[in-house]
Design a protein around this motif. Structure first.
Motif, mmCIF file in Angstrom:
data_model
loop_
_atom_site.group_PDB
_atom_site.id
_atom_site.type_symbol
_atom_site.label_atom_id
_atom_site.label_comp_id
_atom_site.label_asym_id
_atom_site.label_seq_id
_atom_site.Cartn_x
_atom_site.Cartn_y
_atom_site.Cartn_z
ATOM 1 N N ILE A 74 14.277 -15.191 -49.014
ATOM 2 C CA ILE A 74 13.236 -13.975 -48.757
ATOM 3 C C ILE A 74 11.995 -14.615 -48.470
ATOM 4 O O ILE A 74 11.653 -15.845 -48.929
ATOM 5 C CB ILE A 74 13.381 -13.250 -50.159
ATOM 6 C CG1 ILE A 74 12.470 -11.983 -50.012
ATOM 7 C CG2 ILE A 74 13.025 -13.912 -51.360
ATOM 8 C CD1 ILE A 74 12.691 -11.010 -51.006
ATOM 9 N N GLU A 75 11.167 -13.977 -47.825
ATOM 10 C CA GLU A 75 9.921 -14.712 -47.325
ATOM 11 C C GLU A 75 8.736 -14.122 -48.305
ATOM 12 O O GLU A 75 7.654 -14.368 -47.878
ATOM 13 C CB GLU A 75 9.448 -14.115 -45.965
ATOM 14 C CG GLU A 75 9.745 -12.645 -45.438
ATOM 15 C CD GLU A 75 10.989 -12.304 -44.653
ATOM 16 O OE1 GLU A 75 11.983 -12.947 -45.384
ATOM 17 O OE2 GLU A 75 10.941 -11.529 -43.816
ATOM 18 N N HIS A 76 9.006 -13.001 -49.043
ATOM 19 C CA HIS A 76 8.011 -12.687 -49.739
ATOM 20 C C HIS A 76 7.791 -13.012 -51.250
ATOM 21 O O HIS A 76 7.933 -12.869 -52.333
ATOM 22 C CB HIS A 76 8.187 -11.174 -50.029
ATOM 23 C CG HIS A 76 8.639 -10.297 -48.847
ATOM 24 N ND1 HIS A 76 7.767 -10.243 -47.810
ATOM 25 C CD2 HIS A 76 9.552 -9.600 -48.647
ATOM 26 C CE1 HIS A 76 8.346 -9.584 -46.954
ATOM 27 N NE2 HIS A 76 9.559 -9.136 -47.400
ATOM 28 N N ASP A 103 3.219 -12.543 -43.475
ATOM 29 C CA ASP A 103 2.430 -11.534 -42.956
ATOM 30 C C ASP A 103 2.722 -11.128 -41.418
ATOM 31 O O ASP A 103 2.329 -12.020 -40.733
ATOM 32 C CB ASP A 103 0.814 -11.973 -43.333
ATOM 33 C CG ASP A 103 -0.108 -11.010 -42.768
ATOM 34 O OD1 ASP A 103 0.078 -10.462 -41.800
ATOM 35 O OD2 ASP A 103 -1.289 -10.895 -43.365
ATOM 36 N N LYS A 104 3.086 -10.032 -41.365
ATOM 37 C CA LYS A 104 3.605 -9.543 -40.021
ATOM 38 C C LYS A 104 2.710 -9.892 -38.674
ATOM 39 O O LYS A 104 2.787 -10.099 -37.793
ATOM 40 C CB LYS A 104 4.504 -8.505 -39.880
ATOM 41 C CG LYS A 104 6.034 -8.681 -40.596
ATOM 42 C CD LYS A 104 6.418 -7.183 -40.761
ATOM 43 C CE LYS A 104 7.025 -6.468 -39.776
ATOM 44 N NZ LYS A 104 7.682 -5.179 -40.299
ATOM 45 N N PHE A 105 1.412 -9.429 -39.254
ATOM 46 C CA PHE A 105 0.170 -9.286 -38.373
ATOM 47 C C PHE A 105 -0.143 -11.040 -37.978
ATOM 48 O O PHE A 105 -0.386 -11.398 -36.995
ATOM 49 C CB PHE A 105 -0.845 -8.403 -38.719
ATOM 50 C CG PHE A 105 -2.062 -8.608 -38.074
ATOM 51 C CD1 PHE A 105 -2.064 -7.728 -36.626
ATOM 52 C CD2 PHE A 105 -3.200 -9.412 -38.259
ATOM 53 C CE1 PHE A 105 -3.010 -7.921 -35.729
ATOM 54 C CE2 PHE A 105 -4.342 -9.343 -37.195
ATOM 55 C CZ PHE A 105 -4.210 -8.627 -36.076
ATOM 56 N N GLN A 150 5.161 -7.601 -47.402
ATOM 57 C CA GLN A 150 6.142 -7.018 -48.208
ATOM 58 C C GLN A 150 7.105 -5.842 -47.505
ATOM 59 O O GLN A 150 7.563 -4.895 -48.046
ATOM 60 C CB GLN A 150 5.293 -6.256 -49.348
ATOM 61 C CG GLN A 150 4.728 -7.085 -50.352
ATOM 62 C CD GLN A 150 5.469 -8.183 -51.277
ATOM 63 O OE1 GLN A 150 6.541 -7.734 -51.419
ATOM 64 N NE2 GLN A 150 5.010 -9.218 -51.217
ATOM 65 N N ALA A 151 7.330 -6.023 -46.259
ATOM 66 C CA ALA A 151 7.927 -5.242 -45.287
ATOM 67 C C ALA A 151 9.483 -5.852 -45.405
ATOM 68 O O ALA A 151 10.009 -6.921 -45.134
ATOM 69 C CB ALA A 151 7.546 -5.226 -43.987
ATOM 70 N N TYR A 152 10.670 -4.842 -45.552
ATOM 71 C CA TYR A 152 11.794 -5.184 -45.391
ATOM 72 C C TYR A 152 12.604 -3.859 -45.079
ATOM 73 O O TYR A 152 12.167 -2.741 -45.472
ATOM 74 C CB TYR A 152 12.510 -5.886 -46.492
ATOM 75 C CG TYR A 152 12.620 -5.187 -47.496
ATOM 76 C CD1 TYR A 152 11.729 -5.066 -48.430
ATOM 77 C CD2 TYR A 152 13.934 -4.754 -47.873
ATOM 78 C CE1 TYR A 152 11.907 -4.292 -49.719
ATOM 79 C CE2 TYR A 152 14.009 -4.059 -49.217
ATOM 80 C CZ TYR A 152 12.985 -3.772 -50.123
ATOM 81 O OH TYR A 152 13.323 -2.969 -51.225
HETATM 82 MG MG MG Z 1 10.873 -7.859 -41.193
#
Ligand code: MG
Ligand code: ATP
Ligand code: MG
Length: 383
Positions: A74-76, A103-105, A150-152
């Protein structure tokens, strides 16, 4: 090989569980950091596991003490804790990579240096109606408002269809760091699993993914109805993206295919990925096998990443009743060439990934025919 290094994994959900299946076959001891009885721990009886959270610094340190290599499902995770232990234990992929990608941005900012094509995006600094209205005027509607962190499974995304939706969008993602993305009018979504090794990058075939409500529902391997030139472009985009990051292991690259056959990167994950589950049945080595080999510097014959047979993967999500997911698995028992995977995650909340089914067949058309009754059953019972 017999004196294999001990591998520590941050997280023991379904991805960790499938990684454990691969580790078990090679006699590799894999220590899981997660809650007691997490899915990955259930299939591995040894006393090296750590009970705790992958976001807790002390637990992570404890895991590091008992391992030679650390990786994550998991990346978080706490990348500062990973940075601290990186002098004592190998961290694969690098904590820097995880920090950038989680951090997707930041991920997009970083990748723009490498000329990776992406949907236009803007950072929100105040999360105010005025700010998002101005962005909407610039990027047009619909637009996708996204949480940076924290996106999934789309939890962190909100489709802003028109200016009038702005207050409810900001309310839905209240308190989270945000950015907005121009809408990608894609004709298809594609994904490629890439593995980064000490020698460079290798990739699995280009697959087609179908998301419903931002959650992956189906994966078709290979992607249907794409030209060889699109396939090549997808492979190149995926490999160039992954080559930009430090560290070894598997990455999942998600892309949008636009009507004019150009590609945009959707996002990259620095871990084993849902779009690669089909590799368990369809390829000689699965994404889980090659992840372990990559982080342990073991050989990966490129031929073992080729498709042996076309495959379709269907995710089993928690449904309207606590046992809906089990009913789908039960139906799949009678379908030829259906590989059934249940994750043993406990309570099945609606929309929660509870398992998956992969059907392989000599042609994708035959696989489509075999899987259709399961898709119908899922849709009919809104499972
Ligand atoms: Mg994602
Ligand atoms: P994951 O579970 O893959 O980590 P996530 O929560 O990080 O998901 P994204 O991958 O960013 O979310 O988006 C989920 C889905 O939402 C995409 O696969 C796509 O179907 C849709 N989507 C995302 N961004 C856009 C966009 N800019 N335009 C159109 N659709 C989008
Ligand atoms: Mg995604």
């Amino acid at each position: 090989m017999l004196a294999s290094p001990r591998v520590g994994v941050l997280g023991g959900g379904q991805l960790g569980r499938m990684l454990m299946e691969s580790a078990n076959r090679l006699n590799i001891q894999m220590n899981i950091l997660d809650a007691d009885n997490a899915p990955a721990k259930q299939i591995s009886a040894h006393d090296g596991h750590v009970i705790g959270s992958f976001t807790d610094r002390a637990s992570l340190r404890k895991l590091a003490e008992s391992c030679d290599v650390l990786t994550t499902e998991i990346e978080h995770v706490d990348t500062y804790a990973l940075e601290e232990v990186a002098s004592e234990v190998k961290v694969s992929p690098s904590w820097k990579t995880i920090r950038t990608i989680q951090d997707k941005f930041q991920q997009k900012e970083y990748l723009s240096q490498f000329r990776i094509p992406m949907a236009e995006h803007r950072e929100l600094l105040k999360n105010s109606v005025e700010e998002l209205t101005a962005i909407g005027e610039e990027l047009g509607y619909p637009l996708m408002l996204k949480s940076k962190t924290q996106a999934y499974d789309g939890r962190g995304n909100y489709t802003v269809k028109a200016q009038a939706d702005i207050p409810s969008a900001l309310k839905a993602l209240e308190g989270r760091p945000l950015y907005a993305e121009k809408w990608a009018k894609f004709r298809m979504e594609l994904a490629v699993i890439v593995v980064k090794t000490k020698d460079g990058v290798l990739s699995f075939p280009t697959v087609e993914t179908i998301q419903e409500d931002s959650v992956c529902k189906l994966v078709y391997a290979p992607a249907r109805n794409i030209s060889e030139s699109v396939n090549k472009k997808a492979q190149e985009l995926a490999k160039t993206t992954v080559a930009a990051f430090e560290g070894h292991g598997v990455f999942g690259v998600e892309m949008f295919l636009l009507p004019d056959d150009t590609l945009l990167l959707c996002e990259v994950a620095c871990r084993i990925h849902n779009s690669g589950h089909y590799t368990i049945e369809a390829c000689a080595l699965s994404q889980f096998d090659v992840h372990l080999r990559a982080i342990l510097d073991l050989p990966i014959p490129p031929k073992s990443l080729e498709l042996r047979e076309p495959a379709i993967m269907l995710n089993i999500l928690g449904g309207s009743t606590p046992d809906s997911h089990l009913k789908i698995a039960e139906r799949a028992l009678s379908i030829p060439n259906a590989g059934i995977h249940l994750y043993s995650k406990g309570a099945a909340r609606p929309g929660r990934k509870m398992g998956h089914i992969t059907i392989t067949a000599p042609t994708i058309h035959e696989a489509e025919i075999l899987i259709q009754p399961l898709i119908d059953f899922m849709d009919d019972t809104s499972v």
